[in-house]
Design a protein around this motif. Sequence first.
Motif, PDB file in Angstrom:
ATOM      1  N   ARG A 172      -7.259   0.714  12.573  1.00  0.00           N
ATOM      2  CA  ARG A 172      -6.630   1.048  11.283  1.00  0.00           C
ATOM      3  C   ARG A 172      -6.523  -0.162  10.368  1.00  0.00           C
ATOM      4  O   ARG A 172      -5.813  -0.123   9.389  1.00  0.00           O
ATOM      5  CB  ARG A 172      -5.221   1.593  11.501  1.00  0.00           C
ATOM      6  N   TRP A 173      -7.152  -1.269  10.724  1.00  0.00           N
ATOM      7  CA  TRP A 173      -7.022  -2.515   9.965  1.00  0.00           C
ATOM      8  C   TRP A 173      -5.566  -2.964   9.958  1.00  0.00           C
ATOM      9  O   TRP A 173      -5.128  -3.656   9.047  1.00  0.00           O
ATOM     10  CB  TRP A 173      -7.552  -2.388   8.535  1.00  0.00           C
ATOM     11  N   GLN A 232      -4.710   6.727  -1.127  1.00  0.00           N
ATOM     12  CA  GLN A 232      -3.955   5.470  -0.949  1.00  0.00           C
ATOM     13  C   GLN A 232      -4.318   4.443  -2.025  1.00  0.00           C
ATOM     14  O   GLN A 232      -5.497   4.209  -2.293  1.00  0.00           O
ATOM     15  CB  GLN A 232      -4.256   4.881   0.434  1.00  0.00           C
ATOM     16  N   GLU A 279      -7.318   2.232  -2.130  1.00  0.00           N
ATOM     17  CA  GLU A 279      -7.462   1.656  -0.792  1.00  0.00           C
ATOM     18  C   GLU A 279      -8.297   2.575   0.107  1.00  0.00           C
ATOM     19  O   GLU A 279      -8.839   3.589  -0.324  1.00  0.00           O
ATOM     20  CB  GLU A 279      -6.070   1.379  -0.191  1.00  0.00           C
ATOM     21  N   ARG A 331      -8.752  -9.157   9.281  1.00  0.00           N
ATOM     22  CA  ARG A 331      -7.753  -8.184   8.819  1.00  0.00           C
ATOM     23  C   ARG A 331      -7.106  -7.383   9.948  1.00  0.00           C
ATOM     24  O   ARG A 331      -6.286  -6.502   9.688  1.00  0.00           O
ATOM     25  CB  ARG A 331      -8.379  -7.246   7.784  1.00  0.00           C
ATOM     26  N   ILE A 347      -4.309   6.837   8.197  1.00  0.00           N
ATOM     27  CA  ILE A 347      -4.398   5.423   7.808  1.00  0.00           C
ATOM     28  C   ILE A 347      -3.009   4.976   7.362  1.00  0.00           C
ATOM     29  O   ILE A 347      -2.334   5.688   6.620  1.00  0.00           O
ATOM     30  CB  ILE A 347      -5.394   5.249   6.633  1.00  0.00           C
ATOM     31  N   GLY A 348      -2.621   3.809   7.808  1.00  0.00           N
ATOM     32  CA  GLY A 348      -1.262   3.354   7.529  1.00  0.00           C
ATOM     33  C   GLY A 348      -1.106   2.677   6.176  1.00  0.00           C
ATOM     34  O   GLY A 348      -2.077   2.231   5.565  1.00  0.00           O
ATOM     35  N   ASN A 349       0.136   2.624   5.734  1.00  0.00           N
ATOM     36  CA  ASN A 349       0.521   1.822   4.572  1.00  0.00           C
ATOM     37  C   ASN A 349       1.171   0.541   5.084  1.00  0.00           C
ATOM     38  O   ASN A 349       2.244   0.581   5.679  1.00  0.00           O
ATOM     39  CB  ASN A 349       1.570   2.551   3.725  1.00  0.00           C
ATOM     40  N   GLY A 350       0.526  -0.575   4.825  1.00  0.00           N
ATOM     41  CA  GLY A 350       1.129  -1.846   5.213  1.00  0.00           C
ATOM     42  C   GLY A 350       1.830  -2.487   4.016  1.00  0.00           C
ATOM     43  O   GLY A 350       1.551  -2.176   2.864  1.00  0.00           O
ATOM     44  N   GLU A 385      -3.177   0.458  -3.793  1.00  0.00           N
ATOM     45  CA  GLU A 385      -2.575  -0.831  -3.418  1.00  0.00           C
ATOM     46  C   GLU A 385      -2.383  -1.672  -4.662  1.00  0.00           C
ATOM     47  O   GLU A 385      -3.211  -1.646  -5.570  1.00  0.00           O
ATOM     48  CB  GLU A 385      -3.495  -1.575  -2.449  1.00  0.00           C
ATOM     49  N   GLU A 394       0.849  -1.195   0.000  1.00  0.00           N
ATOM     50  CA  GLU A 394       0.000   0.000   0.000  1.00  0.00           C
ATOM     51  C   GLU A 394       0.883   1.243   0.000  1.00  0.00           C
ATOM     52  O   GLU A 394       1.954   1.253   0.616  1.00  0.00           O
ATOM     53  CB  GLU A 394      -0.880   0.012   1.255  1.00  0.00           C
ATOM     54  N   HIS A 443       1.954  -6.284   3.264  1.00  0.00           N
ATOM     55  CA  HIS A 443       1.494  -7.578   3.772  1.00  0.00           C
ATOM     56  C   HIS A 443       2.183  -8.690   2.981  1.00  0.00           C
ATOM     57  O   HIS A 443       2.229  -8.644   1.759  1.00  0.00           O
ATOM     58  CB  HIS A 443      -0.023  -7.705   3.637  1.00  0.00           C
ATOM     59  N   ARG A 498       0.987  -9.548   8.500  1.00  0.00           N
ATOM     60  CA  ARG A 498       0.591  -8.140   8.337  1.00  0.00           C
ATOM     61  C   ARG A 498       1.465  -7.175   9.146  1.00  0.00           C
ATOM     62  O   ARG A 498       1.246  -5.970   9.098  1.00  0.00           O
ATOM     63  CB  ARG A 498      -0.887  -7.986   8.716  1.00  0.00           C
TER      64      ARG A 498
HETATM   65  N1  GLU Z   1      -3.869  -0.212   5.650  1.00  0.00           N
HETATM   66  C1  GLU Z   1      -3.929  -1.364   6.518  1.00  0.00           C
HETATM   67  C2  GLU Z   1      -2.539  -1.582   7.125  1.00  0.00           C
HETATM   68  O1  GLU Z   1      -1.942  -0.653   7.547  1.00  0.00           O
HETATM   69  C3  GLU Z   1      -4.427  -2.616   5.830  1.00  0.00           C
HETATM   70  C4  GLU Z   1      -5.746  -2.515   5.105  1.00  0.00           C
HETATM   71  C5  GLU Z   1      -6.082  -3.855   4.428  1.00  0.00           C
HETATM   72  O2  GLU Z   1      -5.639  -4.059   3.311  1.00  0.00           O
HETATM   73  O3  GLU Z   1      -6.683  -4.712   5.066  1.00  0.00           O
HETATM   74  O4  GLU Z   1      -2.029  -2.658   7.189  1.00  0.00           O
END
Ligand code: GLU
Length: 421
Positions: free
Chosen positions: A289-290, A179, A174, A302, A225-228, A181, A128, A230, A329
């Motif tokens: 923040r998921w 954002q 996203e 999630r 909101i964060g950028n992960g 992804e 992301e 995964h 994650r």
């Molecule tokens: N933005 C979320 C994170 O920081 C994840 C959102 C998702 O794709 O489930 O990991």
Amino acid sequence: MRREELIFVGTCDIAGHVRGKGFPVTDFESRRNKGVGWTHSNLMQTAFGPILDTPFGTAGDLMIIPDPAAMVRVDFADGSAVEQFCLGDIRNTDGTPWECCPRDFLSRARAALADQDGLNLIAAFEQEFVYTGVEERPGDPYSLNVFRRQGTFGEVFTGALQTAGLTPDSFLAEYGPRQLEVTITPQATMIAADQAVILREIARAVAFRMGYRVIFSPMPVAGGIGNGTHIHFSLRDVDRMPCTWDATQPMGLSPAARHFCAGILHHLPAICAITTPSPVSYQRLTPNRWAPTQIDLMQQDRGAALRICPVFASANAEDTARQFNVEFRVADATASPYMALGALIFAGADGIARKLEAPETVKSLPHSLSAALDAMEASETVRSWFSPVFLDAYLRHKRSELAHVAGMGDSALCAAYAEIY
Ligand code: GLU
Ligand code: MG
């Protein structure tokens, strides 16, 4: 004016930045064995650039040897320089692996897993990021409107990824403001990590040519909101057949996969220092923040650290076995993909070797990089994945970065990291 095509040979270092040197592409063959010159303290360049602490001083010579399997050439045909780079290994001048090479860390992790009945792993990085070429508007998450308003970025990005040899799976707007992804198809361990690096660089290359930028920092704006990043993974047996799924077992996890996941959970407080290795990473690992906040393994959730992913419209048992994967994650783009995937595999392989089971009580993830680094230093197992020199270098690198940003408020910290990732 005459132009000479250049190629850049580099490494994705412990700051997660790609650094190296360039030369005329016509010299590539003659440089296959000597690559480009490098030095020990290059590893100690912090995320911000300056070397703040180093055990190496100014002494020593190394080489970055290009791996043609990680070669990229994308000609945007717009008059800009051809985007041409090749990732490689940091070696001593006699050609042996340098003990602090991040790509070698991943090779050694892969070997540790192979020691467990020949197991290997395939992975796909789901990344992301924020694209500054989209105007921020309310109501945008997942919308067709933002998908449209990102303009041609998505198409050029997808085309460039394909030209670079990656197979894009999906591209979406996203949840966060501006954002985006992208996911790509799974690959064998080293290729998956190389492609994670390549994808970030291609995103930067496309945005740069459009006059914008991409921000991969785990928390671009404080409280946002964060950028992960995964990491989806599944195990393959010695015959390269899927072996993560077992319908008769709880949550469908085969015994090997169960122990592998338990190893990750067991070492998570320590490996956070590698997979979420920046002070700002810990602003992402907070509720609502998921993003994960706990050391847990959940089915299709999630918010979990390890999420067992769904299998979609499976045609038969083989299809289920092939699709079945687990998502890690607790990673972000301030980590070198080599280090993050390496730590995950080392931890999982230890889980299999020791037949670990998931902890009975669910604990919180570390709340700061400093706590994670202390846990890393205290773990005999995690220390054993590093040579003493590499461990010292890694801890000094990260602690000097922490000292550099000490005293910054949340907003200033997020702004500083949004500028460099
Ligand atoms: N933005 C979320 C994170 O920081 C994840 C959102 C998702 O794709 O489930 O990991
Ligand atoms: Mg996402």
